[in-house]
Design a protein around this motif. Structure first.
Motif, PDB file in Angstrom:
ATOM      1  N   ALA A   1       1.000  -1.408  -0.029  1.00 46.81           N
ATOM      2  CA  ALA A   1       0.185   0.082   0.007  1.00 46.81           C
ATOM      3  C   ALA A   1       1.043   1.211   0.106  1.00 46.81           C
ATOM      4  CB  ALA A   1      -0.948   0.148   1.257  1.00 46.81           C
ATOM      5  N   LEU A   2       2.035   1.199   0.665  1.00 46.68           N
ATOM      6  CA  LEU A   2       2.821   2.410   0.752  1.00 46.68           C
ATOM      7  C   LEU A   2       3.811   2.560  -0.385  1.00 46.68           C
ATOM      8  CD1 LEU A   2       4.255   1.913   4.589  1.00 46.68           C
ATOM      9  CD2 LEU A   2       2.624   3.604   3.676  1.00 46.68           C
ATOM     10  N   SER A   3       3.825   1.754  -1.294  1.00 49.67           N
ATOM     11  CA  SER A   3       4.531   1.614  -2.485  1.00 49.67           C
ATOM     12  C   SER A   3       3.820   2.812  -3.542  1.00 49.67           C
ATOM     13  CB  SER A   3       4.774   0.608  -2.922  1.00 49.67           C
ATOM     14  OG  SER A   3       3.478   0.002  -3.749  1.00 49.67           O
ATOM     15  N   ASP A   4       2.596   3.240  -3.344  1.00 45.32           N
ATOM     16  CA  ASP A   4       1.934   3.967  -4.270  1.00 45.32           C
ATOM     17  C   ASP A   4       1.948   5.676  -3.990  1.00 45.32           C
ATOM     18  OD1 ASP A   4      -0.010   3.900  -6.731  1.00 45.32           O
ATOM     19  OD2 ASP A   4      -0.935   5.243  -5.228  1.00 45.32           O
TER      20      ASP A   4
ATOM     21  N   LEU B   1      -2.538   9.153   2.856  1.00 45.46           N
ATOM     22  CA  LEU B   1      -2.092   9.054   4.494  1.00 45.46           C
ATOM     23  C   LEU B   1      -1.538  10.414   4.803  1.00 45.46           C
ATOM     24  CD1 LEU B   1      -0.246   5.707   4.198  1.00 45.46           C
ATOM     25  CD2 LEU B   1      -2.369   6.172   5.233  1.00 45.46           C
ATOM     26  N   ASP B   2      -0.764  11.204   3.873  1.00 41.84           N
ATOM     27  CA  ASP B   2      -0.482  12.593   4.420  1.00 41.84           C
ATOM     28  C   ASP B   2      -1.516  13.302   4.882  1.00 41.84           C
ATOM     29  OD1 ASP B   2       2.156  12.946   4.965  1.00 41.84           O
ATOM     30  OD2 ASP B   2       2.501  13.771   2.655  1.00 41.84           O
ATOM     31  N   LEU B   3      -2.622  13.333   4.036  1.00 41.97           N
ATOM     32  CA  LEU B   3      -3.937  14.130   4.405  1.00 41.97           C
ATOM     33  C   LEU B   3      -4.505  13.829   5.271  1.00 41.97           C
ATOM     34  CD1 LEU B   3      -5.394  13.906   0.594  1.00 41.97           C
ATOM     35  CD2 LEU B   3      -4.423  16.116   1.674  1.00 41.97           C
ATOM     36  N   LEU B   4      -4.483  12.514   5.763  1.00 39.21           N
ATOM     37  CA  LEU B   4      -5.242  11.981   6.975  1.00 39.21           C
ATOM     38  C   LEU B   4      -4.334  12.029   8.049  1.00 39.21           C
ATOM     39  CD1 LEU B   4      -6.724   8.772   5.713  1.00 39.21           C
ATOM     40  CD2 LEU B   4      -7.867  10.654   6.322  1.00 39.21           C
TER      41      LEU B   4
END
Length: 90
Positions: free
Chosen positions: A7-10, A17-20
């Motif tokens: 998931a983190l590769s995209d 995630l940054d927004l959250l």
């Protein structure tokens, strides 16, 4: 943990995630930050949820997404093991 790394590769999922990181958001609020369709954002959110990186909660007619910090703590703990082991081998 493999799902989390996938998931983190995209870059789109990392931006979500940054927004959250700042606050919980609905799918619509998240999609406002991207130039892609809402179904595409929903697919990214589904992958993040399957990796346990985000949680969702139904609030009225909206689904609100938030970070699952427990998984991030596990990832950091795992990564720190390499630093600790590396320090002893110098």
């Amino acid at each position: 943990m493999n799902n989390a790394f996938k998931a983190l590769s995209d870059p789109t999922r990392r931006k979500i995630l940054d927004l959250l990181k700042d606050r919980d958001l609905t799918a619509g609020e998240i999609s406002d930050h991207f130039n892609m369709t809402k179904p595409s954002i929903s697919q990214h959110l589904k992958l993040l949820k399957n990796a346990d990186l985000v949680q969702d909660e139904k609030k009225g007619q909206f689904v609100v997404y938030s970070l699952n910090t427990t998984v991030f703590q596990e990832l950091i703990s795992w990564a720190l093991e390499f630093i600790d082991k590396g320090d002893g081998q110098k």
